[in-house]
Motif scaffolding. Structure first.
Motif, short mmCIF file in Angstrom:
data_model
loop_
_atom_site.label_atom_id
_atom_site.label_comp_id
_atom_site.label_asym_id
_atom_site.label_seq_id
_atom_site.Cartn_x
_atom_site.Cartn_y
_atom_site.Cartn_z
N GLY A 106 17.78 -45.18 20.14
CA GLY A 106 18.87 -45.14 21.11
C GLY A 106 18.39 -45.18 22.55
N GLU A 107 17.27 -45.86 22.80
CA GLU A 107 16.76 -45.98 24.17
C GLU A 107 17.76 -46.75 25.03
OE1 GLU A 107 12.51 -47.39 25.68
OE2 GLU A 107 13.80 -49.10 25.21
N LEU A 108 18.16 -46.17 26.15
CA LEU A 108 19.12 -46.81 27.04
C LEU A 108 18.39 -47.70 28.03
CD1 LEU A 108 21.45 -43.78 27.81
CD2 LEU A 108 21.95 -45.70 26.30
N PHE A 109 18.95 -48.86 28.32
CA PHE A 109 18.40 -49.71 29.37
C PHE A 109 19.54 -50.28 30.19
CE2 PHE A 109 19.09 -52.43 25.76
CZ PHE A 109 19.45 -53.67 26.25
N SER A 110 19.25 -50.57 31.45
CA SER A 110 20.29 -50.94 32.40
C SER A 110 20.88 -52.30 32.06
CB SER A 110 19.73 -50.96 33.83
OG SER A 110 18.71 -51.92 33.95
N GLY A 111 22.10 -52.49 32.50
CA GLY A 111 22.82 -53.72 32.22
C GLY A 111 23.81 -53.49 31.09
N SER A 112 25.03 -53.95 31.28
CA SER A 112 26.07 -53.69 30.28
C SER A 112 25.86 -54.50 29.02
CB SER A 112 27.44 -54.01 30.87
OG SER A 112 27.53 -55.39 31.22
N GLY A 113 24.99 -55.51 29.05
CA GLY A 113 24.77 -56.33 27.89
C GLY A 113 25.79 -57.44 27.73
N THR A 114 26.70 -57.54 28.67
CA THR A 114 27.70 -58.60 28.63
C THR A 114 27.86 -59.17 30.03
OG1 THR A 114 29.99 -59.16 28.06
CG2 THR A 114 29.62 -57.02 29.05
N ASN A 115 28.31 -60.39 30.10
CA ASN A 115 28.53 -61.05 31.40
C ASN A 115 29.98 -60.84 31.79
OD1 ASN A 115 28.68 -62.68 33.63
ND2 ASN A 115 27.60 -64.39 32.70
N ASN A 116 30.25 -59.88 32.68
CA ASN A 116 31.64 -59.53 32.98
C ASN A 116 32.40 -60.64 33.69
OD1 ASN A 116 30.47 -59.36 35.49
ND2 ASN A 116 30.79 -57.16 35.74
N THR A 117 31.70 -61.69 34.11
CA THR A 117 32.41 -62.83 34.71
C THR A 117 33.35 -63.47 33.70
OG1 THR A 117 30.53 -63.28 36.15
CG2 THR A 117 32.12 -65.07 35.83
N GLN A 118 32.91 -63.57 32.45
CA GLN A 118 33.71 -64.25 31.44
C GLN A 118 34.97 -63.47 31.09
OE1 GLN A 118 30.22 -65.15 31.45
NE2 GLN A 118 31.37 -66.89 32.20
N TYR A 119 34.82 -62.18 30.79
CA TYR A 119 36.02 -61.44 30.40
C TYR A 119 36.98 -61.30 31.58
CZ TYR A 119 35.36 -56.89 32.64
OH TYR A 119 35.26 -55.87 33.55
N ASP A 120 36.46 -61.25 32.80
CA ASP A 120 37.34 -61.18 33.96
C ASP A 120 38.15 -62.46 34.12
OD1 ASP A 120 38.26 -60.03 36.55
OD2 ASP A 120 37.15 -61.74 37.35
#
Length: 514
Positions: free
Chosen positions: A264-278
């Motif tokens: 469960g190591e956390l790393f930065s970045g949501s993992g998705t490109n929010n441009t598309q869903y927006d």
């Protein structure tokens, strides 16, 4: 344009933080004669922290591209002149001012910009921490065997406020309701050293640990009104090896074997490109296919995701001191793998995609694409990120080595002077895998860097010494950038992302000890 450039959205962070702490420690030592010598200790602390944080970024005024202010970010670009280091920056609004009635050459719109607080839940989150640990160390057989163990228990509480939209500006602000996530991580350690011979020692270490819940980290399916903090991760590690000292300490060698694992190591970045869903949500709202409430319910505020990681390797260190020389060689081999990559994102996107597919796929977005186009782009984006799963440690170079030599003048008119130099080598680095049929692994080429130092040390009085030292980093002024990512389709090696290497730098330092 065929030129390197830097591009970013400028951020400004106003922050006030206060922490009040109380600490206590007690230690005691007992000599039991032939039964050994023991040293123990306990430590505890209490901390209360309050953080007022206002992270802002530059956005276009008037919400010209999306009803949500945070989706109107300004991207500033600066083309650089390779090797002219003064050009490697992105011009900031704090230097040039905001955009003021600037005409967009593409759309013809007149645009201005301002600062926007983009993460209202960072404001005023009181935290309480309680930490306690105990340690015990034993010495037996006149110190030939030494072993120690430790245990630590923490408790972390935070008031985590949800975000709500301002009814007028639609900007996020902290709401009145909050949750109180509690985490209680534990850490256990054990270490031992066996001095088998006068010049040969064996060592062993192991540890297990877990982290606290991180209230500033959000993972899917977190939304502004239902925030989900980054969960605690767990890790284990072991290392064991041997050290040898020969020729009255003039030659020293150490070889260590190690393994690590994190869940469960956390790393930065949501993992998705929010441009598309927006773009999809804005298109559905603009075309009257969903209500504002439905659009708001599909928004997220995740800023991190998780993965599992395991690695193992070796480290070798050699140090020699023949005469006026000091020579050191260090090398390492590290291998490992990422697994269970971005599971939160995969589950979230499956739900989102099923929802988007219910609507006419030819519905146009504001940039001329269709909903089907944007879904395909996001599918490819997630596939690219997940292409790192199971193939190794992306961003890791298996082989690393460094060598350094230093010569000190101990006689004559140069007495006290010294000169040294060395070289650091990093082997080729795994950066990804293509997502086409070939599934080809992609590696960045190896890089190296030389260093130089010159200096002298003199006694200026009976009790004072003066030293002057000049260090030169990147002696050969290597300017080729480190490659971080290639395009992940086809056979071409098109570079998508780089890290600029630091240029040659000179550091002159002086030290007076007395």
């Amino acid at each position: 344009a065929g030129r390197l450039y830097m591009e970013s959205n400028w951020r400004l962070w106003d922050r006030f933080s206060r922490a009040d702490m109380v600490r206590m420690s007690i230690s005691h030592e007992v000599d039991a004669g032939k039964w050994g010598r023991y040293r123990g200790g306990v430590f505890g602390d209490i901390e209360k922290q309050k953080d007022n944080s206002y992270p802002k970024f530059e956005v276009f005024e008037g919400r010209p591209f999306s009803n949500n202010p945070e989706q109107n970010s300004v991207m500033r670009r600066t083309y650089v002149t390779e090797g002219a280091w003064g050009s490697y920056y992105v011009e900031a609004p704090t230097r040039t001012g905001f955009l003021n009635n600037v005409t967009d050459p593409i759309s013809g719109r007149t645009l201005s910009s301002k600062w926007l607080v983009y993460n209202a839940d960072s404001v005023d989150d009181p935290e309480d921490r309680w930490n306690a640990m105990g340690m015990l160390q034993g010495h037996w057989f006149n110190g030939r065997i030494v072993a120690g163990a430790g245990y630590r228990k923490d408790r972390h509480e935070v008031e985590d406020y949800a975000q709500v939209r301002d009814p007028v500006t639609n900007e996020w602000r902290s709401g009145a309701a909050f949750t109180r996530p509690i985490s209680q991580p534990q850490t256990r350690t054990f270490s031992a050293v066996w001095h088998a011979l006068k010049n040969v020692s064996f060592k062993y270490n192991q540890a297990t640990n877990s982290s606290t819940i991180n209230s500033s980290v959000r993972v899917f399916p977190s939304t502004p009104s239902n925030t989900i903090s980054g969960p605690a991760s767990k890790g284990t590690g072991k290392d064991y090896g041997v050290t040898v000292s020969l020729l009255q300490g003039k030659l020293y060698a150490s070889l260590v074997r190690y393994t690590t694992e994190s869940i469960g190591e956390l790393f930065s970045g949501s993992g998705t490109n929010n441009t598309q869903y927006d773009r999809i949500l804005t298109a559905l709202l603009t075309n009257g296919l969903i209500t504002s409430a439905e659009e708001a319910s599909r928004r997220f505020n995740a800023n991190a995701t998780s993965r599992d990681k395991s690695s193992d390797g070796y480290e070798l260190s050699l140090t020699a001191n023949p005469g006026n020389w000091r020579l050191s060689v260090n090398s390492s081999y590290t291998d490992g793998v990422f697994s269970n990559y971005i599971p939160e994102v995969v589950a979230w996107w499956a739900d989102q995609k099923a929802y988007y597919l219910k609507f006419p796929q030819g519905t146009p977005t504001a940039v001329g694409t269709s909903i089907a186009d944007e879904i395909a782009i996001e599918d490819a984006n997630i596939a690219e990120i997940r292409s790192a799963e199971g193939i190794g440690l992306v961003g890791n170079a298996k082989y690393k080595a460094s060598f350094f030599a230093r010569y000190s003048f101990k006689q004559g008119f140069l007495k006290g002077a010294f000169v040294g130099g060395g070289y650091r080598y990093t082997g080729r680095m795994l950066v990804g895998r293509t997502i086409d049929a070939s599934q080809r692994l992609q590696f960045a080429p190896p890089v190296g860097e030389a260093a130089l130092l010159i200096g002298f040390e003199r006694r200026v009085t009976d009790k004072a010494r003066l030293s002057v030292q000049l260090n030169v980093s990147n002696l050969l002024d290597e300017t080729d950038p480190r490659i971080l990512r290639y395009a992940n389709t086809g056979d071409s090696y098109e570079i998508k992302r780089i890290a600029v290497r630091d240029p040659r730098s000179w550091t002159l330092s002086t030290r007076l000890s007395f």
